[in-house]
Design a protein around this motif. Sequence first.
Motif, short mmCIF file in Angstrom:
data_model
loop_
_atom_site.label_atom_id
_atom_site.label_comp_id
_atom_site.label_asym_id
_atom_site.label_seq_id
_atom_site.Cartn_x
_atom_site.Cartn_y
_atom_site.Cartn_z
N THR A 44 0.86 -1.18 0.00
CA THR A 44 0.00 0.00 0.00
C THR A 44 0.90 1.23 0.00
OG1 THR A 44 -0.03 -0.10 2.41
CG2 THR A 44 -1.93 -1.05 1.26
N ILE A 49 -3.91 0.95 -3.06
CA ILE A 49 -3.77 -0.43 -2.57
C ILE A 49 -3.36 -1.25 -3.79
CG2 ILE A 49 -5.01 -2.44 -1.69
CD1 ILE A 49 -6.92 -0.47 -0.26
N ASP A 59 -8.00 4.02 -3.06
CA ASP A 59 -8.66 3.58 -1.83
C ASP A 59 -9.73 4.58 -1.37
OD1 ASP A 59 -9.35 2.39 0.53
OD2 ASP A 59 -7.67 3.26 1.64
N SER A 63 -9.02 2.41 4.86
CA SER A 63 -9.00 1.28 5.80
C SER A 63 -9.89 1.56 7.02
CB SER A 63 -7.57 0.89 6.19
OG SER A 63 -7.02 0.11 5.15
N TRP A 64 -11.20 1.71 6.70
CA TRP A 64 -12.21 1.95 7.73
C TRP A 64 -11.89 3.20 8.57
CZ3 TRP A 64 -12.99 -3.93 9.04
CH2 TRP A 64 -14.01 -4.44 8.23
N TYR A 71 -1.25 5.78 2.79
CA TYR A 71 -0.45 4.65 3.29
C TYR A 71 1.04 4.95 3.19
CZ TYR A 71 -4.81 2.06 2.89
OH TYR A 71 -6.11 1.64 3.04
N GLY A 292 -3.85 5.17 11.02
CA GLY A 292 -4.11 3.84 10.46
C GLY A 292 -2.91 2.92 10.49
N TRP A 402 -11.22 0.93 -4.56
CA TRP A 402 -11.60 0.04 -3.46
C TRP A 402 -12.71 0.70 -2.63
CZ3 TRP A 402 -12.24 -4.59 -2.22
CH2 TRP A 402 -12.42 -4.99 -0.89
#
Length: 442
Positions: A44, A49, A59, A63-64, A71, A292, A402
């Motif tokens: 990432t 991603i 993305d 990531s939630w 990243y 994250g 994503w």
Amino acid sequence: MTIAYPGAATRALEHDWLAFERAHIWHPYSSMTRPVTTYPVRRTEGIHIELEDGRRLIDGMASWWSVIHGYSHPVLNAAARRQLEDMAHVMFGGLTHRPAARLAATLIDITPEPLQHVFFADSGSVAVEVAIKMAIQYWFAQGRPERSRLLTIRSGYHGDTFAAMSVCDPQGGMHQLFTGILPKQHFTRAPTCRVDDDWSDADIAEIRELLAHRGHEVAAVILEPIVQGAGGMRFYCPRFLRELATLCEQHEVLLIFDEVATGFGRTGELFAMEHAGVVPDILCLGKALTGGYMTLAATLTNARVAHGISDADPGVFMHGPTFMANPLAVSVAQASVELLLESPWQARVAEIEAGLRHGLAPCAELPHVRDVRVLGAIGVVELDRPVDMQRAPAAFVERGVWVRPFRNLIYVMPPYIMPSDALAQLTRAMVEVAALAGEWEG
Ligand code: PLP
């Protein structure tokens, strides 16, 4: 027991690691017998991603909610490496360290003045457990053990551990299954007024009524301010929080804000409570706290609660996780918060908000779309039917993005560094997949 290592599992892994992982590893909310497709990730970087087959996805999920800086950010990588040289971990019982004190000072500085005491927890769910435990222990300490129930609004989500589940939406939420064995809490209707709507007193009437009759048994009100996340991606008006805070004060009920998802700029304010100008007694933070990078959360509270607990029997707050204030996690969190504060995050979030409004507008024309809503760096398309959880992610991956919908919601909350062309690709894909979802019935 005889241990054969490497044994059958390792051989199965070496033969076909994906088949092995499908047969043996749980994913979030997954089945061991009917697994859905999972996409293997190689690396990432920034807003991307990269899958093992070489495809690079933009993305939309951060990531939630957590990867606000993108990243593999060089500043966060450097912070992790620096801390690794000194100390990856040490127990927090009886020992302390500067990285934890530094992060506590930062969190105290950036949150409202009354919040002066910090408990470091492992995850958002645990931060909520800690908040609930603080509220209940506070009332024990006051000699008022009858104040042991929580009051919350429907459509909330606070995590997957048991106390947290007990305040998740009891019907629409993911925890209906456990309803019979969870502690019984009070639920009132979620506010219906949207962020910019005129205030309707009907939204607070049920809570007012409930507190008038049952306030004496309520330890605290807990809710997500302004944005209800995984319980339905609902946004509601700030006035509701002001009215609620007044009622809590009148009935001496503690107020807990769960900003695990909304904290650190996501809604356009550093914390969602700032939209309303309301300060809770207890505040839960997590997710974006470390940008994250790793799991860390924090529960902050005021002197009333902290001293109230500490000045009465047993004189201590009864919680202490093994990895409390993990030095690696707190150092990365410190770097992440500094990076955020030094960045033009407000302008970036405003640009994303404008891009989401513009890009998602065509969804409103689709006959099976019930609602399109945007606040800060959160964009939501609500359908009148559930989204197919096998076909939708595949359709997004085909389009180079994503996005992972849930229930009838296609939503994104991208990293704040997302440039406008990538955001346009993301919203185009959402419009296309929302259109396709209308044809997926059955
Ligand atoms: N609280 C809120 C508002 C959340 O959105 C979540 C997770 O989505 C949690 C708590 C639980 O956090 P975690 O998944 O880190 O346990």
